[in-house]
Design a protein around this motif. Sequence first.
Motif, PDB file in Angstrom:
ATOM      1  N   ALA A 107      -9.366  38.878   1.162  1.00 43.10           N
ATOM      2  CA  ALA A 107      -9.912  37.678   1.379  1.00 43.10           C
ATOM      3  C   ALA A 107      -9.894  36.776   0.055  1.00 43.10           C
ATOM      4  O   ALA A 107      -9.861  35.849   0.124  1.00 43.10           O
ATOM      5  CB  ALA A 107     -11.219  37.636   2.229  1.00 43.10           C
ATOM      6  N   ASP A 108      -9.922  37.408  -0.835  1.00 40.14           N
ATOM      7  CA  ASP A 108     -10.198  36.946  -2.341  1.00 40.14           C
ATOM      8  C   ASP A 108      -8.590  36.599  -3.038  1.00 40.14           C
ATOM      9  O   ASP A 108      -8.801  36.374  -4.247  1.00 40.14           O
ATOM     10  CB  ASP A 108     -11.001  37.641  -3.129  1.00 40.14           C
ATOM     11  CG  ASP A 108     -10.545  39.067  -3.360  1.00 40.14           C
ATOM     12  OD1 ASP A 108      -9.543  39.487  -2.899  1.00 40.14           O
ATOM     13  OD2 ASP A 108     -11.075  39.680  -4.259  1.00 40.14           O
ATOM     14  N   VAL A 109      -7.676  36.748  -2.308  1.00 41.04           N
ATOM     15  CA  VAL A 109      -6.195  36.542  -2.811  1.00 41.04           C
ATOM     16  C   VAL A 109      -6.061  35.226  -3.459  1.00 41.04           C
ATOM     17  O   VAL A 109      -6.655  34.221  -2.918  1.00 41.04           O
ATOM     18  CB  VAL A 109      -5.178  36.992  -1.617  1.00 41.04           C
ATOM     19  CG1 VAL A 109      -5.136  35.876  -0.578  1.00 41.04           C
ATOM     20  CG2 VAL A 109      -3.793  36.907  -2.182  1.00 41.04           C
ATOM     21  N   ASP A 110      -5.378  35.024  -4.413  1.00 37.87           N
ATOM     22  CA  ASP A 110      -4.939  33.729  -4.910  1.00 37.87           C
ATOM     23  C   ASP A 110      -4.004  33.275  -4.236  1.00 37.87           C
ATOM     24  O   ASP A 110      -2.958  33.513  -3.612  1.00 37.87           O
ATOM     25  CB  ASP A 110      -4.243  33.955  -6.428  1.00 37.87           C
ATOM     26  CG  ASP A 110      -3.996  32.729  -7.066  1.00 37.87           C
ATOM     27  OD1 ASP A 110      -4.417  31.972  -6.444  1.00 37.87           O
ATOM     28  OD2 ASP A 110      -3.091  32.667  -8.090  1.00 37.87           O
ATOM     29  N   ALA A 111      -4.345  31.957  -3.679  1.00 42.76           N
ATOM     30  CA  ALA A 111      -3.539  31.410  -2.517  1.00 42.76           C
ATOM     31  C   ALA A 111      -2.152  30.763  -3.119  1.00 42.76           C
ATOM     32  O   ALA A 111      -1.302  31.055  -2.377  1.00 42.76           O
ATOM     33  CB  ALA A 111      -4.265  30.048  -2.227  1.00 42.76           C
ATOM     34  N   ALA A 112      -2.156  30.512  -4.345  1.00 45.69           N
ATOM     35  CA  ALA A 112      -0.788  30.165  -4.867  1.00 45.69           C
ATOM     36  C   ALA A 112       0.010  31.223  -4.805  1.00 45.69           C
ATOM     37  O   ALA A 112       1.240  31.277  -4.663  1.00 45.69           O
ATOM     38  CB  ALA A 112      -1.070  29.556  -6.087  1.00 45.69           C
ATOM     39  N   ALA A 113      -0.340  32.288  -5.227  1.00 44.25           N
ATOM     40  CA  ALA A 113       0.349  33.600  -5.339  1.00 44.25           C
ATOM     41  C   ALA A 113       0.688  34.070  -3.858  1.00 44.25           C
ATOM     42  O   ALA A 113       1.912  34.580  -3.756  1.00 44.25           O
ATOM     43  CB  ALA A 113      -0.375  34.793  -5.987  1.00 44.25           C
ATOM     44  N   LEU A 114      -0.057  34.022  -3.028  1.00 45.19           N
ATOM     45  CA  LEU A 114       0.237  34.501  -1.444  1.00 45.19           C
ATOM     46  C   LEU A 114       1.291  33.423  -0.906  1.00 45.19           C
ATOM     47  O   LEU A 114       2.212  33.831  -0.421  1.00 45.19           O
ATOM     48  CB  LEU A 114      -1.034  34.216  -0.864  1.00 45.19           C
ATOM     49  CG  LEU A 114      -0.906  34.600   0.610  1.00 45.19           C
ATOM     50  CD1 LEU A 114      -0.125  36.077   0.806  1.00 45.19           C
ATOM     51  CD2 LEU A 114      -2.066  34.428   1.526  1.00 45.19           C
ATOM     52  N   ALA A 115       1.261  32.007  -1.291  1.00 40.80           N
ATOM     53  CA  ALA A 115       2.206  31.182  -1.040  1.00 40.80           C
ATOM     54  C   ALA A 115       3.586  31.523  -1.396  1.00 40.80           C
ATOM     55  O   ALA A 115       4.785  31.277  -0.818  1.00 40.80           O
ATOM     56  CB  ALA A 115       1.898  29.670  -1.294  1.00 40.80           C
ATOM     57  N   ARG A 116       3.484  32.027  -2.808  1.00 38.78           N
ATOM     58  CA  ARG A 116       4.999  32.515  -3.562  1.00 38.78           C
ATOM     59  C   ARG A 116       5.577  33.655  -2.719  1.00 38.78           C
ATOM     60  O   ARG A 116       6.661  33.516  -2.245  1.00 38.78           O
ATOM     61  CB  ARG A 116       4.842  32.567  -4.834  1.00 38.78           C
ATOM     62  CG  ARG A 116       4.577  31.568  -5.805  1.00 38.78           C
ATOM     63  CD  ARG A 116       4.797  31.739  -7.219  1.00 38.78           C
ATOM     64  NE  ARG A 116       3.927  32.728  -7.852  1.00 38.78           N
ATOM     65  CZ  ARG A 116       2.482  32.274  -8.218  1.00 38.78           C
ATOM     66  NH1 ARG A 116       2.086  30.946  -8.146  1.00 38.78           N
ATOM     67  NH2 ARG A 116       1.837  33.300  -8.650  1.00 38.78           N
ATOM     68  N   VAL A 117       4.716  34.575  -2.430  1.00 45.16           N
ATOM     69  CA  VAL A 117       4.943  35.901  -1.877  1.00 45.16           C
ATOM     70  C   VAL A 117       5.594  35.512  -0.359  1.00 45.16           C
ATOM     71  O   VAL A 117       6.635  35.925  -0.045  1.00 45.16           O
ATOM     72  CB  VAL A 117       3.945  37.024  -1.497  1.00 45.16           C
ATOM     73  CG1 VAL A 117       4.401  38.141  -0.675  1.00 45.16           C
ATOM     74  CG2 VAL A 117       3.687  37.178  -2.947  1.00 45.16           C
ATOM     75  N   LEU A 118       4.922  34.511   0.420  1.00 50.52           N
ATOM     76  CA  LEU A 118       5.406  34.408   1.836  1.00 50.52           C
ATOM     77  C   LEU A 118       6.790  33.529   1.657  1.00 50.52           C
ATOM     78  O   LEU A 118       7.450  33.659   2.632  1.00 50.52           O
ATOM     79  CB  LEU A 118       4.292  33.394   2.571  1.00 50.52           C
ATOM     80  CG  LEU A 118       2.867  34.390   2.933  1.00 50.52           C
ATOM     81  CD1 LEU A 118       1.833  33.205   3.565  1.00 50.52           C
ATOM     82  CD2 LEU A 118       3.321  35.226   3.787  1.00 50.52           C
ATOM     83  N   ASP A 119       6.790  32.826   0.712  1.00 49.50           N
ATOM     84  CA  ASP A 119       8.152  32.001   0.612  1.00 49.50           C
ATOM     85  C   ASP A 119       9.266  32.896   0.350  1.00 49.50           C
ATOM     86  O   ASP A 119      10.272  32.838   0.979  1.00 49.50           O
ATOM     87  CB  ASP A 119       7.999  30.954  -0.641  1.00 49.50           C
ATOM     88  CG  ASP A 119       9.220  30.068  -0.828  1.00 49.50           C
ATOM     89  OD1 ASP A 119       9.667  29.538   0.130  1.00 49.50           O
ATOM     90  OD2 ASP A 119       9.653  29.909  -1.879  1.00 49.50           O
TER      91      ASP A 119
END
Length: 124
Positions: A107-119
């Motif tokens: 739950a404490d994941v960096d939102a920007a990093a998660l967006a890059r991974v999902l992209d």
Amino acid sequence: MRADILGLERRRRWSLDEKARLVAETLAPGASVSEVARRHDLAPSLLFAWRRLARVRASEPHPVFLPVQVTAEPAAAKPSPARRRRRKATGSIEIDLGSGRRLTVGADVDAAALARVLDVLERR
């Protein structure tokens, strides 16, 4: 229907001191639990149960009290906003990517990093 009281109650109450004395008597060299039980008019199984309880109590750790000195604590200044630590979030997030793939992140994941991974995963 009629009920008569035929005699005194057979059940006896034993104090902890009496139980300890009887258990100690059974632990004497050459002593027989059955003989001690017969002498005191009680069931040997009761003496065995008391012996078992005594062993359990003896194996339990005894509380230890330590000396404590209470002193006044100096008033702490509030930390500046820059020095405050971010509270760690708990839990996790599970993202179903389709075709049987799942991504689980804290739950404490960096939102920007998660967006890059999902992209990157969407392009595959």
